[in-house]
Design an enzyme around this catalytic site. Structure first.
Site, PDB file in Angstrom:
ATOM      1  N   GLU A   1      -7.482   8.090  -1.373  1.00 45.08           N
ATOM      2  CA  GLU A   1      -6.539   8.512  -2.403  1.00 45.08           C
ATOM      3  C   GLU A   1      -6.454   7.589  -3.611  1.00 45.08           C
ATOM      4  O   GLU A   1      -5.401   6.989  -3.878  1.00 45.08           O
ATOM      5  CB  GLU A   1      -5.125   8.662  -1.811  1.00 45.08           C
ATOM      6  CG  GLU A   1      -4.998   9.788  -0.825  1.00 45.08           C
ATOM      7  CD  GLU A   1      -3.532  10.138  -0.535  1.00 45.08           C
ATOM      8  OE1 GLU A   1      -2.644   9.571  -1.174  1.00 45.08           O
ATOM      9  OE2 GLU A   1      -3.311  10.994   0.325  1.00 45.08           O
TER      10      GLU A   1
ATOM     11  N   GLU B   1      -6.114  13.817   6.309  1.00 47.79           N
ATOM     12  CA  GLU B   1      -4.693  13.547   6.579  1.00 47.79           C
ATOM     13  C   GLU B   1      -3.881  14.808   6.383  1.00 47.79           C
ATOM     14  O   GLU B   1      -4.097  15.554   5.418  1.00 47.79           O
ATOM     15  CB  GLU B   1      -4.100  12.518   5.607  1.00 47.79           C
ATOM     16  CG  GLU B   1      -4.432  11.095   5.909  1.00 47.79           C
ATOM     17  CD  GLU B   1      -3.817  10.132   4.891  1.00 47.79           C
ATOM     18  OE1 GLU B   1      -2.700  10.382   4.389  1.00 47.79           O
ATOM     19  OE2 GLU B   1      -4.494   9.134   4.593  1.00 47.79           O
TER      20      GLU B   1
HETATM   21  C1  BGC Z   1      -1.558   8.019   2.415  1.00 47.59           C
HETATM   22  C2  BGC Z   1      -0.881   7.391   3.615  1.00 47.59           C
HETATM   23  C3  BGC Z   1       0.607   7.727   3.573  1.00 47.59           C
HETATM   24  C4  BGC Z   1       0.761   9.232   3.660  1.00 47.59           C
HETATM   25  C5  BGC Z   1       2.207   9.709   3.657  1.00 47.59           C
HETATM   26  C6  BGC Z   1      -1.074   9.397   2.071  1.00 47.59           C
HETATM   27  O1  BGC Z   1      -0.830   9.420   0.708  1.00 47.59           O
HETATM   28  O2  BGC Z   1      -2.943   7.965   2.545  1.00 47.59           O
HETATM   29  O3  BGC Z   1      -1.121   6.027   3.624  1.00 47.59           O
HETATM   30  O4  BGC Z   1       1.334   7.078   4.548  1.00 47.59           O
HETATM   31  O5  BGC Z   1       0.115   9.841   2.578  1.00 47.59           O
HETATM   32  O6  BGC Z   1       2.844   9.350   2.486  1.00 47.59           O
END
Ligand code: BGC
Length: 523
Positions: A172, A378
């Protein structure tokens, strides 16, 4: 919606990788141990007022000391793959120069233990913990940091290249540039606004150099990067709202994805000072747009955009949850983010919109016809979880909303990329849930929790939440003899796909993947 673990399991394509994700700084703690050097985030987080309630990452989830227990919990969960990040300052304390053998050793042990348990390692090289010395020299505003990341990639390749199944160069870059260099709400705390744009190019160059180093080392694992993607939705049909949404799309999505996938920055970006004066060399763009083995996409939510300053750039509740009045109170911006009407939100105030997962994938497919295979690297949600103690004093965390979030988003991703779906041309290979553990959520400290495992902040005891049990059931159901994934894995085994040289079979779906693309490293 199909939250039934069994029904959902039956929809997962053969060989589909299911995993969980974490990042070093958010879970490890042990900031001053075994030769780790300081990171910019150590300093930022220690600055009063930077983190909600001044929460500290000093212990985080104590994963540095509890790593074997956490791997055992992953094994028990039944995942195929674990996405973690290598702490750059733990391995190379100064961000250049000598490596720290004890730091290298930690990930050596982690990777070996994962493989011994049939879990494939996906290693992220850069998940935001820039070594302090580099930050002090300008961080990502300084082009040199990109070369340092390339050098770090070579170190990681030499140490772990034989065993890592998938590499993510950077995570990101949008969040680093926007939160860290434009608004100053993440490390290194700079509020350069549009002057922060060099940090975009330098991160992408860092990705290119890291990729070049991994390729030069001939690592057998697949290589990609991770971008977050948020579909931009105009708040109304008003042309000004549409233009605003287009600008946000440019700033949040396209300047990070176009150079990588199309080899050029979007033309409209030339209106911005840095880019108007700057013409990236063809060498830089070639490095940035080298062919990827996969594209990592983080999807959390869409963004509703309206023209004008509104009450502030983001809705007040969202700004408060993130712990900074700064963005809630700001005025004078040309556009702002609005809440979606009648929409449930997470504890962060993020709109829960699984249908926009399909929109995100469809937009990606349309914009980038040459898109390589995709992993959702993610997806997950923070909620204020209920904590109940049963008659024996056992903690129970019935996080049904998180179950629903994960189920709905996974289902939407599978549906969209199946034949006849909105993004049927995308070869979706897997989904990583954010996150394994309740962890240090950057400027929100421990107030926003995404974990499948509850972590007691005093004792560090891990307690599986309902979402952990649900996912475990789903993963187990998938491997039943009658499921398509199990059939594929059985075929792979018959073809001679082996485990990882430890005598432990990898979970069935990933074993199927191993037969096609993975190096049965270590064995
Ligand atoms: C990031 C994580 C973060 C998650 C929730 C993503 O932007 O890669 O490190 O904890 O979102 O905010």
């Amino acid at each position: 919606m199909n939250a039934s673990a069994h029904d959902l399991a039956a929809t997962l394509p053969p060989g589909f990788t299911m995993g969980v994700a974490t990042a070093a700084f958010q879970i490890e703690g042990a900031l001053d141990e075994d030769g780790r050097g300081p990171s910019g985030w150590d300093v930022f987080a220690a600055t009063p007022g930077s983190i909600v309630n001044d929460h500290t990452p000093v212990i985080a989830c104590d994963h540095y000391h509890r790593m074997p227990e956490d791997v055992a919990l992953m094994k028990e969960l039944g995942i195929d793959s674990y996405r973690f990040s290598l702490s750059w300052p733990r391995i190379q304390p100064g961000g250049s120069g000598p490596v720290n053998p004890k730091g290298l050793d930690f990930y050596d042990r982690l990777i070996d233990l994962l493989l011994a348990n049939g879990i494939s390692p996906m290693a992220t090289l850069y998940h935001w913990d820039t070594p302090l010395e580099l930050d002090e020299a300008g961080g990502w505003m300084n082009r040199d940091t990109a070369y340092r990341l390339g050098e770090f990639a070579a170190i990681a390749a030499a140490a772990y290249g034989d065993r890592v199944t998938r590499w993510v160069t950077i995570n990101e870059p949008a969040t680093v540039s926007v939160n860290g260099y434009m608004l100053g709400v993440h490390s290194p705390g700079k509020d350069h606004m549009l002057d922060a744009l060099p940090s975009v190019h330098h991160q992408l160059l860092g990705h290119g150099l890291a990729m070049q180093a991994l390729r030069a080392a001939k690592v057998p694992g697949e290589i990609g990067l991770t971008n977050v993607y948020s579909p931009m939705v105009p708040a109304s049909a008003n042309p000004l709202d549409k233009v605003s949404a287009g600008l946000m799309d440019m700033a949040q999505n396209r300047i990070y994805a176009d150079p990588v996938l199309l080899g050029k920055y979007p033309d409209a970006i030339r209106a911005v000072t840095f880019f108007s004066a700057f013409s990236p060399s063809s060498e830089d763009l070639e490095l940035i747009s080298q062919p990827l083995d996969f594209y990592g996409l983080n999807y959390y939510m869409p963004t509703r955009v309206a023209a004008g300053p509104g009450e502030g750039p983001v809705p007040k509740g969202m700004a408060e949850a993130m712990g900074n009045d700064l963005i809630g109170g700001g005025a004078g911006t040309p556009f702002h983010i609005q809440s979606f009407p009648d929409t449930e939100t997470t504890a962060y105030g993020w709109p829960i919109k699984p249908d926009y997962m399909a929109v995100a994938l469809a937009e990606m497919a349309e914009r980038y016809p040459e898109l390589p295979p995709v992993y959702i690297t993610e997806g997950g949600a923070s909620f204020e979880d209920l904590e109940i103690h049963d008659a024996d004093g056992q903690l129970i965390v019935p996080d049904e909303r998180r179950v629903r979030y994960i189920a709905e988003h996974l289902e939407a991703a599978i549906e969209a990329t199946s034949p006849g779906g909105a993004a049927a041309s995308i070869d979706l290979r897997g989904y990583y849930v954010w996150s394994l553990l309740d962890n240090f959520e950057w400027s929100a400290g421990y107030k926003q929790q995404f974990g499948l495992l509850h972590v007691d902040r005093d004792t560090m005891v891990r307690t599986p939440k309902a979402s952990y049990h649900w996912l475990r059931e789903l993963l187990a159901a998938r491997n039943r003899p009658e499921s398509p994934a199990a059939a594929e894995a059985a075929g792979a085994a018959a073809d001679g796909a082996t485990a990882v040289g430890t005598g432990v079979e990898p979970p069935a779906a990933e074993a199927g993947t191993a037969a096609r693309t993975e190096t049965p490293a270590g064995g």
